[in-house]
Design an enzyme around this catalytic site. Structure first.
Site, PDB file in Angstrom:
ATOM      1  N   MET A  30       0.838  -1.205   0.000  1.00 44.33           N
ATOM      2  CA  MET A  30       0.000   0.000   0.000  1.00 44.33           C
ATOM      3  C   MET A  30       0.872   1.253   0.000  1.00 44.33           C
ATOM      4  O   MET A  30       0.393   2.353   0.281  1.00 44.33           O
ATOM      5  CB  MET A  30      -0.938  -0.010   1.202  1.00 44.33           C
ATOM      6  CG  MET A  30      -1.902  -1.191   1.181  1.00 44.33           C
ATOM      7  SD  MET A  30      -3.390  -0.937   2.142  1.00 44.33           S
ATOM      8  CE  MET A  30      -2.706  -0.740   3.780  1.00 44.33           C
ATOM      9  N   TYR A  32       4.083   4.016   0.830  1.00 37.45           N
ATOM     10  CA  TYR A  32       4.773   4.655   1.958  1.00 37.45           C
ATOM     11  C   TYR A  32       5.820   3.664   2.485  1.00 37.45           C
ATOM     12  O   TYR A  32       5.832   3.270   3.646  1.00 37.45           O
ATOM     13  CB  TYR A  32       3.793   5.078   3.059  1.00 37.45           C
ATOM     14  CG  TYR A  32       4.268   6.345   3.741  1.00 37.45           C
ATOM     15  CD1 TYR A  32       4.200   7.575   3.072  1.00 37.45           C
ATOM     16  CD2 TYR A  32       4.838   6.324   5.016  1.00 37.45           C
ATOM     17  CE1 TYR A  32       4.665   8.736   3.663  1.00 37.45           C
ATOM     18  CE2 TYR A  32       5.310   7.477   5.609  1.00 37.45           C
ATOM     19  CZ  TYR A  32       5.218   8.679   4.937  1.00 37.45           C
ATOM     20  OH  TYR A  32       5.691   9.825   5.513  1.00 37.45           O
ATOM     21  N   HIS A  37       9.194  -3.331   3.608  1.00 39.21           N
ATOM     22  CA  HIS A  37       8.807  -3.557   2.211  1.00 39.21           C
ATOM     23  C   HIS A  37      10.042  -3.885   1.368  1.00 39.21           C
ATOM     24  O   HIS A  37      10.018  -4.773   0.516  1.00 39.21           O
ATOM     25  CB  HIS A  37       8.160  -2.304   1.612  1.00 39.21           C
ATOM     26  CG  HIS A  37       6.882  -1.882   2.263  1.00 39.21           C
ATOM     27  ND1 HIS A  37       6.764  -0.723   2.999  1.00 39.21           N
ATOM     28  CD2 HIS A  37       5.649  -2.441   2.273  1.00 39.21           C
ATOM     29  CE1 HIS A  37       5.521  -0.589   3.435  1.00 39.21           C
ATOM     30  NE2 HIS A  37       4.816  -1.616   3.018  1.00 39.21           N
ATOM     31  N   GLN A  61     -10.402  -2.727   2.084  1.00 39.16           N
ATOM     32  CA  GLN A  61      -9.939  -3.391   3.300  1.00 39.16           C
ATOM     33  C   GLN A  61      -9.939  -2.463   4.517  1.00 39.16           C
ATOM     34  O   GLN A  61      -9.472  -2.845   5.590  1.00 39.16           O
ATOM     35  CB  GLN A  61      -8.573  -4.044   3.089  1.00 39.16           C
ATOM     36  CG  GLN A  61      -7.408  -3.082   2.923  1.00 39.16           C
ATOM     37  CD  GLN A  61      -6.156  -3.820   2.503  1.00 39.16           C
ATOM     38  OE1 GLN A  61      -6.055  -4.322   1.384  1.00 39.16           O
ATOM     39  NE2 GLN A  61      -5.170  -3.892   3.400  1.00 39.16           N
ATOM     40  N   ASP A 150       2.209  -9.191   9.115  1.00 35.53           N
ATOM     41  CA  ASP A 150       0.750  -9.361   9.032  1.00 35.53           C
ATOM     42  C   ASP A 150       0.485 -10.864   8.949  1.00 35.53           C
ATOM     43  O   ASP A 150       0.146 -11.392   7.887  1.00 35.53           O
ATOM     44  CB  ASP A 150       0.223  -8.617   7.804  1.00 35.53           C
ATOM     45  CG  ASP A 150       0.562  -7.142   7.872  1.00 35.53           C
ATOM     46  OD1 ASP A 150      -0.111  -6.425   8.608  1.00 35.53           O
ATOM     47  OD2 ASP A 150       1.538  -6.710   7.217  1.00 35.53           O
ATOM     48  N   ARG A 187       2.144   2.892   9.433  1.00 37.02           N
ATOM     49  CA  ARG A 187       1.308   3.542  10.457  1.00 37.02           C
ATOM     50  C   ARG A 187       2.127   4.091  11.623  1.00 37.02           C
ATOM     51  O   ARG A 187       1.597   4.875  12.421  1.00 37.02           O
ATOM     52  CB  ARG A 187       0.251   2.561  10.987  1.00 37.02           C
ATOM     53  CG  ARG A 187      -0.841   2.268   9.981  1.00 37.02           C
ATOM     54  CD  ARG A 187      -2.020   1.549  10.603  1.00 37.02           C
ATOM     55  NE  ARG A 187      -3.167   1.524   9.724  1.00 37.02           N
ATOM     56  CZ  ARG A 187      -3.496   0.500   8.911  1.00 37.02           C
ATOM     57  NH1 ARG A 187      -2.751  -0.588   8.881  1.00 37.02           N
ATOM     58  NH2 ARG A 187      -4.556   0.590   8.144  1.00 37.02           N
TER      59      ARG A 187
HETATM   60  P1  AMP Z   1       1.454  -2.925   3.452  1.00 35.48           P
HETATM   61  O1  AMP Z   1       2.026  -1.856   2.568  1.00 35.48           O
HETATM   62  O2  AMP Z   1       1.339  -2.533   4.887  1.00 35.48           O
HETATM   63  O3  AMP Z   1       0.169  -3.498   2.894  1.00 35.48           O
HETATM   64  O4  AMP Z   1       2.499  -4.134   3.440  1.00 35.48           O
HETATM   65  C1  AMP Z   1       2.898  -4.731   2.231  1.00 35.48           C
HETATM   66  C2  AMP Z   1       3.660  -5.986   2.554  1.00 35.48           C
HETATM   67  O5  AMP Z   1       4.799  -5.660   3.348  1.00 35.48           O
HETATM   68  C3  AMP Z   1       2.840  -7.008   3.368  1.00 35.48           C
HETATM   69  O6  AMP Z   1       3.132  -8.318   2.907  1.00 35.48           O
HETATM   70  C4  AMP Z   1       3.354  -6.787   4.775  1.00 35.48           C
HETATM   71  O7  AMP Z   1       3.224  -7.917   5.603  1.00 35.48           O
HETATM   72  C5  AMP Z   1       4.815  -6.469   4.499  1.00 35.48           C
HETATM   73  N1  AMP Z   1       5.397  -5.750   5.640  1.00 35.48           N
HETATM   74  C6  AMP Z   1       4.903  -4.652   6.273  1.00 35.48           C
HETATM   75  N2  AMP Z   1       5.683  -4.309   7.308  1.00 35.48           N
HETATM   76  C7  AMP Z   1       6.700  -5.196   7.347  1.00 35.48           C
HETATM   77  C8  AMP Z   1       7.835  -5.389   8.187  1.00 35.48           C
HETATM   78  N3  AMP Z   1       8.084  -4.579   9.208  1.00 35.48           N
HETATM   79  N4  AMP Z   1       8.673  -6.413   7.914  1.00 35.48           N
HETATM   80  C9  AMP Z   1       8.432  -7.258   6.874  1.00 35.48           C
HETATM   81  N5  AMP Z   1       7.369  -7.136   6.043  1.00 35.48           N
HETATM   82  C10 AMP Z   1       6.520  -6.126   6.270  1.00 35.48           C
END
Ligand code: AMP
Length: 276
Positions: A30, A32, A37, A61, A150, A187
């Site tokens: 998503m 940022y 990531h 979501q 997650d 976040r």
């Molecule tokens: P998001 O942008 O929050 O939807 O996350 C995108 C992907 O990055 C998802 O598969 C998350 O589980 C992963 N992710 C987010 N934060 C972390 C982190 N601190 N360490 C590893 N993977 C992460």
């Protein structure tokens, strides 16, 4: 690095790569972006010929009272970071591209989506599964990379792939943490200085629970109660020790179980988990 806003742009690239027998690694996000990531991107780079990253803040979501409109966004910075990582393609669709007028399908994978996060965020995982299904059909990757941060989402995506026969391997990636142990998250930018400091106690709590378990205490309630001494948050949505695959709650903890936590600090909701 190609940046595509349209579905055909992604599909044409994927088709040409597959014709030359090149593999596709995919990282849905998503945006940022942070080091968490980037660790997914690097794992994809080392495992596949091509890496595609998507950036899409998926409205489906987010609940009506959640942070969809204030979710942090900085596409310019994200693209610079991905360029540095030598990503091959970034897919940045608009809402209308993903959900054109008349769109009405929802993917619901059943009970796994109703516990833990699902109990506190009704419909959240329907939104996740619907967007992930669409993205998988658009990108058709060989491997897709998801963070253990997650954890429930990871397990749900694994089930989605199995139930719907996607020919995609899901690769779990360990959680990247700040120096004090706080799991990296887009976040975290919501936290003020004092809240940020207290957020560090979430990981301390998880480590304490693991330590108590390893000292010989197996009763889940006791482990959680004792470990809570180090936790400094404003409210707790849930803390549960669960089976690592079924996510069923364990009254008596055993090796390889997972401890999952969701809390609020100020107005910010944070989640984390480790293997106990
Ligand atoms: P998001 O942008 O929050 O939807 O996350 C995108 C992907 O990055 C998802 O598969 C998350 O589980 C992963 N992710 C987010 N934060 C972390 C982190 N601190 N360490 C590893 N993977 C992460």
């Amino acid at each position: 690095m190609n940046v595509c806003k349209d579905i055909d742009c992604v599909k044409n690239f994927v088709k040409s790569q597959k014709q030359s027998l090149k593999t596709i690694g995919y990282v849905p996000t998503m945006g940022y972006l942070h080091e968490g990531h980037i660790s997914l991107v690097r794992a994809a780079k080392s495992a596949c010929d091509n890496v595609i990253v998507s950036i899409f803040v998926n409205p489906k979501q987010f609940g009506p009272k959640e942070d969809y409109s204030r979710y942090p966004r900085d596409l310019k910075r994200d693209l610079e970071l991905l360029e540095k990582e030598k990503v091959d393609m970034v897919f940045t669709p608009d809402i209308e591209t993903m959900y054109p007028k008349g769109f009405s399908t929802t993917i619901n994978i059943g009970p796994l989506a109703n516990v833990l996060e699902g109990a506190f965020r009704p419909g959240h995982f329907d939104g996740v599964c619907t967007v992930v299904t669409k993205l998988f059909n658009i990108v058709s990757p060989d491997k897709a990379f998801f963070g253990e941060k997650d954890y429930q989402q990871l397990k749900i995506v694994e089930k989605l792939v199995k139930d719907l026969n996607f020919d995609i391997e899901i690769i779990p990636i360990p959680t990247k943490r700040e120096e004090d142990g706080l799991a990296m998250s887009s976040r975290n930018t919501y936290l003020n200085k004092e809240e940020r400091k207290r957020a560090g106690t979430i990981y301390k709590f998880l480590l304490k629970a693991k330590e108590i378990f390893e000292s010989g205490i197996k009763d889940s309630d006791k482990i959680i109660e004792q470990a809570k001494e180090v936790l400094d948050v404003d409210s707790i949505d849930y803390i549960k020790i669960v089976d690592k695959d079924t996510l069923e709650e364990k009254k008596v903890a055993s090796k390889y179980d997972r401890i999952l936590i969701a809390v609020k600090i100020g107005n910010t909701r944070l989640i984390d988990n480790i293997e106990i």
